[in-house]
Enzyme design. Structure first.
Site, short mmCIF file in Angstrom:
data_model
loop_
_atom_site.label_atom_id
_atom_site.label_comp_id
_atom_site.label_asym_id
_atom_site.label_seq_id
_atom_site.Cartn_x
_atom_site.Cartn_y
_atom_site.Cartn_z
N GLY A 14 0.82 -1.20 0.00
CA GLY A 14 0.00 0.00 0.00
C GLY A 14 0.86 1.25 0.00
O GLY A 14 0.63 2.19 0.76
N ALA A 15 1.87 1.27 -0.89
CA ALA A 15 2.84 2.37 -0.87
C ALA A 15 2.52 3.47 -1.87
O ALA A 15 3.34 4.35 -2.10
CB ALA A 15 4.24 1.82 -1.14
N THR A 16 1.31 3.44 -2.46
CA THR A 16 1.01 4.43 -3.50
C THR A 16 0.39 5.71 -2.96
O THR A 16 0.28 6.70 -3.68
CB THR A 16 0.08 3.84 -4.57
OG1 THR A 16 -1.08 3.31 -3.92
CG2 THR A 16 0.77 2.72 -5.34
N GLY A 20 1.75 4.74 3.62
CA GLY A 20 2.68 3.85 2.90
C GLY A 20 3.60 4.63 1.97
O GLY A 20 4.81 4.36 1.89
N TYR A 171 -14.23 -3.71 9.88
CA TYR A 171 -12.92 -3.07 9.87
C TYR A 171 -12.17 -3.36 11.18
O TYR A 171 -10.99 -3.73 11.17
CB TYR A 171 -13.07 -1.55 9.68
CG TYR A 171 -11.74 -0.82 9.64
CD1 TYR A 171 -10.92 -0.89 8.51
CD2 TYR A 171 -11.29 -0.08 10.73
CE1 TYR A 171 -9.68 -0.24 8.48
CE2 TYR A 171 -10.06 0.58 10.70
CZ TYR A 171 -9.26 0.49 9.58
OH TYR A 171 -8.04 1.12 9.54
#
Length: 268
Positions: A14-16, A20, A171
């Site tokens: 999730g680095a976009t 992240g 969640y």
């Protein structure tokens, strides 16, 4: 940022965007090689390009990888590619996450989508990458969890919450599972609540938050070998605090491992 990150290899899921993305920036600034994961390879490449252009990160410190965590076969392909290209991994940051949708949604793998994307995909990825994380001493996993894990419960007989679905409960369950998973003895792992940050998840918490960069700094500190960690420890931002009592119960850890192995189609 300490130079102890120099020469280390870190995979950030999730680095976009959000935490992240900022964590990838800080890690690369500190001299680490960062494997940036995005839902698609194109999204990951675009995020890496942004860091090179806007943050002056050297391009040779970034590698882009794509995998949709709503499809476990893509998680397996991601792990295969990472292992083929990086026999040793110093840190895995399990950060990719989504808010549970309003309506009950099941993936093609048959799991409630938030439980799969936020927990099961990371569970599977961590175990597939275990050879790289344990090839040298000191490999560690940092699970980006949430203080909402305290309000969560794992519905053992109905983890997909088909009978009673609420997005907040779904969640919270996914975050509790991720926090419990840090106590799994197979790899050294910690979990961290990075603070309420202005990311796509913020509507679950509050109307205003800290910047993603502030949250990312707490994550990156735990990636640094200069920060000593204890397996299963939980951090609220910079402070080590006890997680929800259930999160460290050996029986719960064993039970979750059994459930997760079943749901990802792997036997331990």
């Amino acid at each position: 940022m300490s130079s102890s990150l120099s020469g280390r290899t870190v995979l950030v899921t999730g680095a976009t965007s959000g935490i992240g993305y900022q964590a990838a920036r800080l890690l690369a600034d500190g001299g680490a090689t960062v494997l940036m994961h995005g839902r698609t390879a194109d999204e990951a490449r675009a995020a890496a390009d942004r860091l090179v252009t806007l943050a002056d990160v050297p391009a040779d410190r970034l590698c882009a990888f794509g995998a949709d965590f709503a499809r476990l076969e893509e998680v397996e392909r991601l792990a295969t590619r990472v292992l083929a290209e990086h026999s040793h991994l110093d840190v895995l940051v399990n950060n990719a996450g989504m808010a549970a949708p309003e309506r009950h949604t099941v993936t093609t793998d048959g799991n409630e989508i938030a439980f799969q994307v936020n927990f099961l995909a990371h569970y599977l990825l961590t175990h597939l990458l275990e050879p790289a994380l344990t090839s040298e001493p000191g490999g560690r996993v940092v699970n980006v969890s949430s203080s909402l894990h305290r309000s969560g419960s794992i519905q053992w007989n109905d983890p997909n919450r088909t009978r009673r679905y609420s997005r907040l409960a779904a969640y919270a369950q996914s975050q509790l599972a991720l926090t419990v998973f840090a106590a799994d003895p197979r790899v050294t792992a910690v979990s961290v609540h990075p603070g309420v940050c202005t990311t796509s998840l913020m509507p679950l918490y509050a109307h205003e938050g800290e910047s993603p960069a502030e949250g990312a700094a707490h994550v990156v500190r735990l990636c640094d070998p200069a920060t000593e960690i204890v397996n299963g420890a939980y951090y609220d931002r910079g402070q080590r605090v006890p997680p929800a009592p259930v999160a460290t119960e050996p029986r719960t850890v064993k039970r979750l491992t059994k459930l997760a192995d079943l749901l990802v189609g792997h036997t331990a």
